[in-house]
Design an enzyme around this catalytic site. Structure first.
Site, PDB file in Angstrom:
ATOM      1  N   GLU A 288       0.866  -0.968   0.315  1.00  0.00           N
ATOM      2  CA  GLU A 288       0.267   0.139   0.002  1.00  0.00           C
ATOM      3  C   GLU A 288       1.147   0.780   0.137  1.00  0.00           C
ATOM      4  O   GLU A 288      -0.035   2.029  -0.179  1.00  0.00           O
ATOM      5  CB  GLU A 288      -0.973   0.191   1.595  1.00  0.00           C
ATOM      6  N   ASN A 289       1.808   1.086   0.074  1.00  0.00           N
ATOM      7  CA  ASN A 289       3.154   1.980   0.025  1.00  0.00           C
ATOM      8  C   ASN A 289       2.925   2.752  -1.419  1.00  0.00           C
ATOM      9  O   ASN A 289       4.270   3.562  -1.778  1.00  0.00           O
ATOM     10  CB  ASN A 289       3.831   1.971   0.616  1.00  0.00           C
TER      11      ASN A 289
END
Lengths: 218, 232
Positions: free
Chosen positions: A47-48
């Site tokens: 998710e980064n």
């Protein structure tokens, strides 16, 4: 024998299908990447801002600009893509991620999950967990069945602050594989050498045993 | 047009105590290291900082926490920082924890000129307290508002004198959406080039969002979790 953490991950990996985009949380979920079945292609989402997480880099090839959501150095694979945090959660919110695997501190028999805070003890924050559980259609929780004191973490009601309501449909613990149905936890696969009685004794929430209960094969 | 500054000290010279700052980065990756060092040196305090994380004890925003420069932290994940936890538990520091996707989208909304948006993240949780809940197609959503920040401070890999930015790998993270969201946006870059040298098709953040740019120096780029595998 109760399942090890690796075996929990191994069992969850069998749920992967060719073409899946998958988000793996920190802890046991991360281990799922080690057991992707041969012959299928899945893309891991971090998710980064990375689709296509590769293995850890070789020693000496670590790149500070290339990490996963657990802040570990990783690599890319063929077909990887980078993007910003808003787009990352856009694809999560829009339901593009096919499977989300995450850990939990507590789970209720309606599929509520608590995973981000122990009041007065631990204040780390929810990170992306609330966004993930609110939008993912297919969530598998990987967790220990009981806490260190031997108390059930599969409960009627979560006692810790909630991460999301009625969102988890499947959970794998060291004792077995459970679906979450309107009747609560449904034991569908039992770990080798574990008895139904032991599962019953260690589950505080409503529990049913599947009529097609199987011994888990890893 | 002159957006180019010589260094971080000059670029942040008018940041004052009490202001709200956005700081790009995820963990220690993609942090505006030069500006953080300059803010520590300048000694401004009572800051409200919006950033995904709060750094570690001796790096990133952790350096500003050590000097008690932060009054309020708005973040999604604040683990791995003992000084942060101490200030939080002792009440010295105010903290607003925001789901990560909501945090990113609150920045994005500001950059898109949208005051608010609905998201399902946090429905039924502590995060929902005091927020409007609305149902769309049978599902509940929370009303969340765009952030306002006096300054957004971001880090990019390459930039040009018009403020166009290109990020590298996962060091992109929150930087593009924060770059869009500041009243004044400061970008520090590893390589500053004359306008015209970056391929227009490759630009991640168009320069219209960037007011100040400088080439940073001595990037430490610390690694939080060094994980490797052995060669066979």
């Amino acid at each position: 024998m109760a399942l090890t953490k690796e075996q929990i991950a191994q069992r969850i990996a069998k749920e992967l299908q060719d073409g899946y985009y998958v988000n793996l949380g920190i802890g046991i979920p991360t281990l799922v990447a080690n057991y992707i079945p041969e012959g299928i292609e899945v893309v891991l989402q971090s998710e980064n801002g990375l689709l296509g997480i590769g293995p850890f880099p070789f020693e000496g090839e670590e790149d500070a600009d290339l990490i996963n959501a657990g802040k570990q150095t990783v690599t890319t694979v063929k077909g990887s893509a980078f993007f910003d945090s808003a787009l990352s959660f856009g694809m999560i919110r829009a339901g593009k991620v096919n499977l989300t695997v995450l850990g939990a501190m507590e789970l209720s028999d309606r599929g509520d999950i608590a995973s981000w805070k122990i009041p007065g003890k631990m204040v780390k924050g929810m990170g992306g967990a609330m966004d993930l559980v609110a939008s993912a259609k297919n969530i598998i929780v990987a967790m220990q069945h009981t806490n260190k004191a031997g108390e059930s973490k599969l409960l009627k009601e979560c006692t810790l602050p909630i991460t999301g309501l009625a969102c988890v449909k499947k959970v794998v613990t060291e004792l077995g594989f459970f679906n979450i149905t309107e009747n609560g936890f449904e034991l569908v696969e039992i770990a080798p050498d574990i008895t139904v009685e032991e599962v019953k004794a260690k589950t505080e929430g409503r529990l049913t045993i599947s009529q097609n209960l199987k011994k888990m094969i890893l | 047009m002159n957006k180019v500054y010589n260094n971080a000290d000059e670029a942040i010279s008018d940041i004052e105590s009490g202001m709200t700052l956005m700081l790009g980065g995820f963990g220690l990756c993609g942090l505006p290291e030069n500006c953080i060092a300059a803010l520590v040196k300048k000694g401004v305090n009572n800051l409200t900082c919006i950033s995904n994380n709060a750094g570690v004890d001796d790096f990133g925003i952790g350096l500003m926490l050590q000097k008690r420069q932060v009054k309020k932290m708005i973040a999604s994940y604040v683990g791995e920082n003992a000084e942060f936890e101490r200030q939080l538990l002792s009440g010295e520091l105010e903290v607003e924890l925001v789901p990560q996707g909501t945090l990113a989208t609150r920045c994005m909304a500001a950059g898109y000129g949208m005051p608010a948006f609905f998201t399902p993240a946090g429905v039924g949780t502590e995060v929902a307290a005091g927020k409007e809940v609305r149902e769309f197609d049978g599902k509940k959503y929370l009303l969340e508002h765009a952030f306002k920040a006096d300054f957004a401070i971001v880090k990019a890999w390459k930039g040009d004198t018009h403020g166009n930015l290109i990020y590298k790998e996962t060091a992109r993270n929150f930087n593009p959406v924060m770059a869009m969201a500041g009243n004044i946006t400061i970008a520090e870059v590893e390589h500053l080039v004359p306008a015209g040298e970056l391929e227009p098709d490759m630009i991640h953040t168009p320069g219209i969002y960037v007011h100040r740019i400088f080439q940073g120096k001595q990037y430490e780029k610390r690694i939080e979790q060094r994980t490797t595998r052995k060669r066979n």
